[in-house]
Design a protein around this motif. Sequence first.
Motif, PDB file in Angstrom:
ATOM      1  N   LYS A 106      26.183 -31.991-102.516  1.00 23.09           N
ATOM      2  CA  LYS A 106      26.656 -30.685-102.051  1.00 23.09           C
ATOM      3  C   LYS A 106      25.431 -29.841-101.746  1.00 23.09           C
ATOM      4  CE  LYS A 106      30.942 -30.597-104.655  1.00 23.09           C
ATOM      5  NZ  LYS A 106      31.740 -29.908-105.673  1.00 23.09           N
ATOM      6  N   VAL A 107      25.396 -29.307-100.537  1.00 28.42           N
ATOM      7  CA  VAL A 107      24.261 -28.497-100.108  1.00 28.42           C
ATOM      8  C   VAL A 107      24.767 -27.144 -99.630  1.00 28.42           C
ATOM      9  CG1 VAL A 107      22.286 -28.360 -98.533  1.00 28.42           C
ATOM     10  CG2 VAL A 107      23.024 -30.587 -99.393  1.00 28.42           C
ATOM     11  N   GLN A 108      24.183 -26.085-100.183  1.00 27.19           N
ATOM     12  CA  GLN A 108      24.482 -24.729 -99.738  1.00 27.19           C
ATOM     13  C   GLN A 108      23.279 -24.218 -98.969  1.00 27.19           C
ATOM     14  OE1 GLN A 108      24.710 -25.432-103.238  1.00 27.19           O
ATOM     15  NE2 GLN A 108      26.823 -26.042-102.912  1.00 27.19           N
ATOM     16  N   ILE A 109      23.538 -23.779 -97.758  1.00 30.41           N
ATOM     17  CA  ILE A 109      22.474 -23.278 -96.892  1.00 30.41           C
ATOM     18  C   ILE A 109      22.773 -21.812 -96.606  1.00 30.41           C
ATOM     19  CG2 ILE A 109      21.320 -23.505 -94.665  1.00 30.41           C
ATOM     20  CD1 ILE A 109      22.290 -26.481 -94.749  1.00 30.41           C
ATOM     21  N   LYS A 110      21.826 -20.952 -96.935  1.00 20.61           N
ATOM     22  CA  LYS A 110      21.980 -19.522 -96.690  1.00 20.61           C
ATOM     23  C   LYS A 110      20.997 -19.104 -95.612  1.00 20.61           C
ATOM     24  CE  LYS A 110      23.566 -18.659-101.317  1.00 20.61           C
ATOM     25  NZ  LYS A 110      23.176 -18.310-102.656  1.00 20.61           N
ATOM     26  N   GLU A 143      21.355 -41.927 -97.081  1.00 19.25           N
ATOM     27  CA  GLU A 143      21.450 -43.366 -96.802  1.00 19.25           C
ATOM     28  C   GLU A 143      20.099 -44.048 -96.986  1.00 19.25           C
ATOM     29  OE1 GLU A 143      25.310 -43.353 -93.853  1.00 19.25           O
ATOM     30  OE2 GLU A 143      23.337 -43.577 -92.930  1.00 19.25           O
ATOM     31  N   ASP A 144      19.030 -43.377 -96.559  1.00 24.75           N
ATOM     32  CA  ASP A 144      17.686 -43.924 -96.691  1.00 24.75           C
ATOM     33  C   ASP A 144      17.290 -44.055 -98.160  1.00 24.75           C
ATOM     34  OD1 ASP A 144      15.040 -44.727 -95.889  1.00 24.75           O
ATOM     35  OD2 ASP A 144      14.356 -42.658 -96.114  1.00 24.75           O
ATOM     36  N   VAL A 145      17.562 -43.039 -98.949  1.00 21.61           N
ATOM     37  CA  VAL A 145      17.131 -43.012-100.344  1.00 21.61           C
ATOM     38  C   VAL A 145      17.992 -43.903-101.237  1.00 21.61           C
ATOM     39  CG1 VAL A 145      16.864 -41.486-102.358  1.00 21.61           C
ATOM     40  CG2 VAL A 145      16.082 -40.735-100.111  1.00 21.61           C
ATOM     41  N   THR A 146      19.308 -43.918-100.988  1.00 24.26           N
ATOM     42  CA  THR A 146      20.203 -44.675-101.877  1.00 24.26           C
ATOM     43  C   THR A 146      20.514 -46.083-101.372  1.00 24.26           C
ATOM     44  OG1 THR A 146      22.262 -43.934-100.821  1.00 24.26           O
ATOM     45  CG2 THR A 146      21.340 -42.535-102.595  1.00 24.26           C
ATOM     46  N   GLY A 147      20.373 -46.307-100.073  1.00 27.96           N
ATOM     47  CA  GLY A 147      20.758 -47.596 -99.497  1.00 27.96           C
ATOM     48  C   GLY A 147      22.256 -47.742 -99.315  1.00 27.96           C
ATOM     49  N   GLU A 148      22.998 -46.684 -99.573  1.00 26.60           N
ATOM     50  CA  GLU A 148      24.459 -46.683 -99.440  1.00 26.60           C
ATOM     51  C   GLU A 148      24.876 -45.872 -98.217  1.00 26.60           C
ATOM     52  OE1 GLU A 148      26.494 -48.349-101.522  1.00 26.60           O
ATOM     53  OE2 GLU A 148      24.747 -49.033-102.651  1.00 26.60           O
ATOM     54  N   PRO A 149      25.992 -46.244 -97.565  1.00 29.46           N
ATOM     55  CA  PRO A 149      26.495 -45.430 -96.452  1.00 29.46           C
ATOM     56  C   PRO A 149      27.133 -44.136 -96.964  1.00 29.46           C
ATOM     57  CG  PRO A 149      27.937 -47.311 -96.831  1.00 29.46           C
ATOM     58  CD  PRO A 149      26.775 -47.468 -97.762  1.00 29.46           C
ATOM     59  N   PHE A 150      26.915 -43.052 -96.248  1.00 24.53           N
ATOM     60  CA  PHE A 150      27.484 -41.750 -96.593  1.00 24.53           C
ATOM     61  C   PHE A 150      28.287 -41.209 -95.421  1.00 24.53           C
ATOM     62  CE2 PHE A 150      24.829 -41.885-100.206  1.00 24.53           C
ATOM     63  CZ  PHE A 150      25.277 -40.897-101.085  1.00 24.53           C
ATOM     64  N   ILE A 151      29.304 -40.416 -95.751  1.00 23.50           N
ATOM     65  CA  ILE A 151      30.104 -39.719 -94.739  1.00 23.50           C
ATOM     66  C   ILE A 151      30.131 -38.244 -95.088  1.00 23.50           C
ATOM     67  CG2 ILE A 151      31.560 -41.692 -94.149  1.00 23.50           C
ATOM     68  CD1 ILE A 151      33.758 -40.334 -95.936  1.00 23.50           C
ATOM     69  N   MET A 152      30.425 -37.450 -94.088  1.00 17.13           N
ATOM     70  CA  MET A 152      30.574 -36.024 -94.300  1.00 17.13           C
ATOM     71  C   MET A 152      31.990 -35.769 -94.801  1.00 17.13           C
ATOM     72  SD  MET A 152      29.488 -32.978 -91.721  1.00 17.13           S
ATOM     73  CE  MET A 152      28.320 -34.121 -91.032  1.00 17.13           C
ATOM     74  N   ASP A 153      32.095 -35.244 -95.996  1.00 11.46           N
ATOM     75  CA  ASP A 153      33.390 -34.922 -96.572  1.00 11.46           C
ATOM     76  C   ASP A 153      33.872 -33.569 -96.056  1.00 11.46           C
ATOM     77  OD1 ASP A 153      35.555 -35.593 -98.400  1.00 11.46           O
ATOM     78  OD2 ASP A 153      34.817 -33.917 -99.630  1.00 11.46           O
ATOM     79  N   SER A 162      26.320 -22.013 -94.931  1.00 14.21           N
ATOM     80  CA  SER A 162      27.107 -23.245 -94.851  1.00 14.21           C
ATOM     81  C   SER A 162      27.147 -23.964 -96.185  1.00 14.21           C
ATOM     82  CB  SER A 162      26.510 -24.194 -93.814  1.00 14.21           C
ATOM     83  OG  SER A 162      26.477 -23.603 -92.546  1.00 14.21           O
ATOM     84  N   GLU A 163      28.204 -24.743 -96.341  1.00 16.85           N
ATOM     85  CA  GLU A 163      28.262 -25.697 -97.431  1.00 16.85           C
ATOM     86  C   GLU A 163      28.596 -27.055 -96.815  1.00 16.85           C
ATOM     87  OE1 GLU A 163      29.871 -25.450-101.669  1.00 16.85           O
ATOM     88  OE2 GLU A 163      31.460 -26.515-100.576  1.00 16.85           O
ATOM     89  N   ILE A 164      27.738 -28.012 -97.094  1.00 18.15           N
ATOM     90  CA  ILE A 164      27.883 -29.371 -96.584  1.00 18.15           C
ATOM     91  C   ILE A 164      28.129 -30.278 -97.781  1.00 18.15           C
ATOM     92  CG2 ILE A 164      26.753 -31.275 -95.366  1.00 18.15           C
ATOM     93  CD1 ILE A 164      24.954 -29.032 -94.042  1.00 18.15           C
ATOM     94  N   VAL A 165      29.190 -31.079 -97.711  1.00 15.24           N
ATOM     95  CA  VAL A 165      29.490 -32.020 -98.784  1.00 15.24           C
ATOM     96  C   VAL A 165      29.502 -33.419 -98.196  1.00 15.24           C
ATOM     97  CG1 VAL A 165      31.121 -32.725-100.578  1.00 15.24           C
ATOM     98  CG2 VAL A 165      30.855 -30.286-100.031  1.00 15.24           C
ATOM     99  N   LEU A 166      28.646 -34.283 -98.753  1.00 15.07           N
ATOM    100  CA  LEU A 166      28.580 -35.689 -98.337  1.00 15.07           C
ATOM    101  C   LEU A 166      29.045 -36.553 -99.494  1.00 15.07           C
ATOM    102  CD1 LEU A 166      25.000 -35.789 -96.775  1.00 15.07           C
ATOM    103  CD2 LEU A 166      27.135 -35.169 -95.663  1.00 15.07           C
TER     104      LEU A 166
END
Length: 169
Positions: A106-110, A143-153, A162-166
Amino acid sequence: MSEEEVQQITAAFLSETKDPVNIILTSVLMGFTNSLWRVSGEGSLGITRAFGEDLWNLIKVGSVMLGEEKDTSTPEKAMEFYAEYLGGYFSIADEIDFTVDNDTLKVQIKGCKLHHFTDYLEAKEVPRSVGCPMALSLIALMEDVTGEPFIMDSLESKDGNSEIVLKAL
């Protein structure tokens, strides 16, 4: 949204942006992303995801060239680097906060300085998730750091905040 709203967003962008090169490059990216969505719709997501990967790679390479220290050994360390590099060095946002839980970021961008770009896309009926440079590069980071695929929730945005949840698949 109406064409009047598109004009208001464009006028706000032009009134806040003084660098002519920034205006031209952002305008090109606005037009390109909008056109890509009009022609390819959901099919354009593969292209914009690749764009996010390229942005993340440029961030990593740029930091090395500028002598910025980066540690991307964990999602937390990578996010600390990301927030400091983009928020601190490039002033892309006033503040970037995040939380990492197992399979969720979860990322909050102000005060995002790119919000006119994504406001424009949304006004043109292009989903923010298709063109938000921050969200796309965050997916690539995870994806680069974990090696797992991520999607935008989810991606919620209002007035440059903004709030971005992956989520991992």
